[in-house]
Design an enzyme around this catalytic site. Sequence first.
Site, PDB file in Angstrom:
ATOM      1  N   ASP A 156      33.555  28.154  48.347  1.00 14.42           N
ATOM      2  CA  ASP A 156      33.028  27.039  49.149  1.00 14.42           C
ATOM      3  C   ASP A 156      32.454  26.033  48.153  1.00 14.42           C
ATOM      4  O   ASP A 156      31.250  25.890  48.000  1.00 14.42           O
ATOM      5  CB  ASP A 156      31.949  27.605  50.075  1.00 14.42           C
ATOM      6  CG  ASP A 156      31.319  26.533  50.945  1.00 14.42           C
ATOM      7  OD1 ASP A 156      31.697  25.361  50.834  1.00 14.42           O
ATOM      8  OD2 ASP A 156      30.410  26.879  51.723  1.00 14.42           O
ATOM      9  N   SER A 157      33.361  25.368  47.450  1.00 20.84           N
ATOM     10  CA  SER A 157      32.915  24.587  46.293  1.00 20.84           C
ATOM     11  C   SER A 157      33.068  23.096  46.513  1.00 20.84           C
ATOM     12  O   SER A 157      33.674  22.650  47.485  1.00 20.84           O
ATOM     13  CB  SER A 157      33.748  24.972  45.074  1.00 20.84           C
ATOM     14  OG  SER A 157      35.029  24.426  45.211  1.00 20.84           O
TER      15      SER A 157
HETATM   16  N1  SAM Z   1      31.629  22.071  51.960  1.00 23.50           N
HETATM   17  C1  SAM Z   1      31.415  21.357  50.796  1.00 23.50           C
HETATM   18  C2  SAM Z   1      32.516  20.456  50.334  1.00 23.50           C
HETATM   19  O1  SAM Z   1      33.664  20.851  50.271  1.00 23.50           O
HETATM   20  O2  SAM Z   1      32.197  19.318  50.021  1.00 23.50           O
HETATM   21  C3  SAM Z   1      30.950  22.224  49.718  1.00 23.50           C
HETATM   22  C4  SAM Z   1      29.547  22.565  49.987  1.00 23.50           C
HETATM   23  S1  SAM Z   1      28.638  23.428  48.817  1.00 23.50           S
HETATM   24  C5  SAM Z   1      27.215  22.384  48.827  1.00 23.50           C
HETATM   25  C6  SAM Z   1      29.400  23.244  47.246  1.00 23.50           C
HETATM   26  C7  SAM Z   1      28.555  23.855  46.150  1.00 23.50           C
HETATM   27  O3  SAM Z   1      29.372  24.304  45.092  1.00 23.50           O
HETATM   28  C8  SAM Z   1      27.531  22.915  45.540  1.00 23.50           C
HETATM   29  O4  SAM Z   1      26.248  23.277  45.930  1.00 23.50           O
HETATM   30  C9  SAM Z   1      27.742  23.064  44.029  1.00 23.50           C
HETATM   31  O5  SAM Z   1      26.530  23.103  43.297  1.00 23.50           O
HETATM   32  C10 SAM Z   1      28.500  24.382  43.970  1.00 23.50           C
HETATM   33  N2  SAM Z   1      29.309  24.568  42.764  1.00 23.50           N
HETATM   34  C11 SAM Z   1      30.078  23.645  42.130  1.00 23.50           C
HETATM   35  N3  SAM Z   1      30.653  24.195  41.051  1.00 23.50           N
HETATM   36  C12 SAM Z   1      30.244  25.484  40.981  1.00 23.50           C
HETATM   37  C13 SAM Z   1      30.491  26.559  40.086  1.00 23.50           C
HETATM   38  N4  SAM Z   1      31.287  26.401  39.017  1.00 23.50           N
HETATM   39  N5  SAM Z   1      29.906  27.746  40.344  1.00 23.50           N
HETATM   40  C14 SAM Z   1      29.088  27.929  41.401  1.00 23.50           C
HETATM   41  N6  SAM Z   1      28.811  26.931  42.281  1.00 23.50           N
HETATM   42  C15 SAM Z   1      29.379  25.729  42.083  1.00 23.50           C
END
Ligand code: SAM
Length: 286
Positions: A156-157
């Site tokens: 969910d990134s």
């Molecule tokens: N539904 C959303 C979208 O597609 O726009 C995604 C929501 S969620 C807030 C995405 C999260 O992924 C963020 O909080 C971000 O910090 C996290 N994220 C990005 N790269 C990451 C990584 N390499 N490892 C863990 N988390 C990560």
Amino acid sequence: MNNWFSESTLNDTVRSSFKYKALIHESQSDFQRIRIYDTYSLGRLLVLDDSAMISDKDEFIYHEVITHIPILVQEQTKNVLIIGGGDGGAIRELVKYKSIKSIELVEIDSAVVDISREFFPHVASGLNDQRVKIHYTDGVEFINNCEKKYDLIIVDSTDPIGPAVGLYEKKFYEVCREHLNENGIFMAQTETPLFDEYSISSIYDKLNETFPIVETICAPMLIYPGVYWTFSFCSLTEGITSFKENKLCEYGEFSSKLKWHNLDWHKSCFKLSNLFSASIDYKSSL
Ligand code: SAM
């Protein structure tokens, strides 16, 4: 004053814009700029760097799709790993299943979790469930050093830029596959075929090279440019898309309160329009 939040596509030829009443939070974490707008049409809108993440208006669609679809077709979902997802929306859906024993969330940015708890309490509501453990680290690093296997891995990134780039690489998909149990499922958000900013065909090529079964599910996301959004459902076993009775019993306890997912929609959600099939080679077909 120009009270519009606008998100541009990468090539800056399209913008989706939402008028806001107020910018109610702005901060810079170690990884990204975090802003929350109180908008007229969406309620609160969480923006990381310049990308919309979730809004009060439509977050349930994304979170119900990315969770109930894999869980209902899996005989047993005892342990789940979520990579990204710091807003907690996917976890809110997962904790509805009492049969799930453990949920691990791997979020690179602890600030997203804190801010979601404060500004989106209805989204973050599952984060305090006793089965949830949060690891604040990079998802790629976590899975590379992980010794456990999972029934379900959900990615969910954010989009494939910045810290999330590695979450769309073939090597990452391969390591995730190795960390799935025999009937495991890998689920991820996979962008839109319409503006195709991130070459959806290359994402799907990598998934197809990694998993024997790769299905695509589409659902609308108002806040993302392109709106028509895709999720991939990948499994190691064929014929895994039928409902499992034990899961339907659990689902029946809360399903009347879901706002997007129902069993009729679920039965048809793997069927794709011509647009999507064409989009695999979308740019060359224009
Ligand atoms: N539904 C959303 C979208 O597609 O726009 C995604 C929501 S969620 C807030 C995405 C999260 O992924 C963020 O909080 C971000 O910090 C996290 N994220 C990005 N790269 C990451 C990584 N390499 N490892 C863990 N988390 C990560």
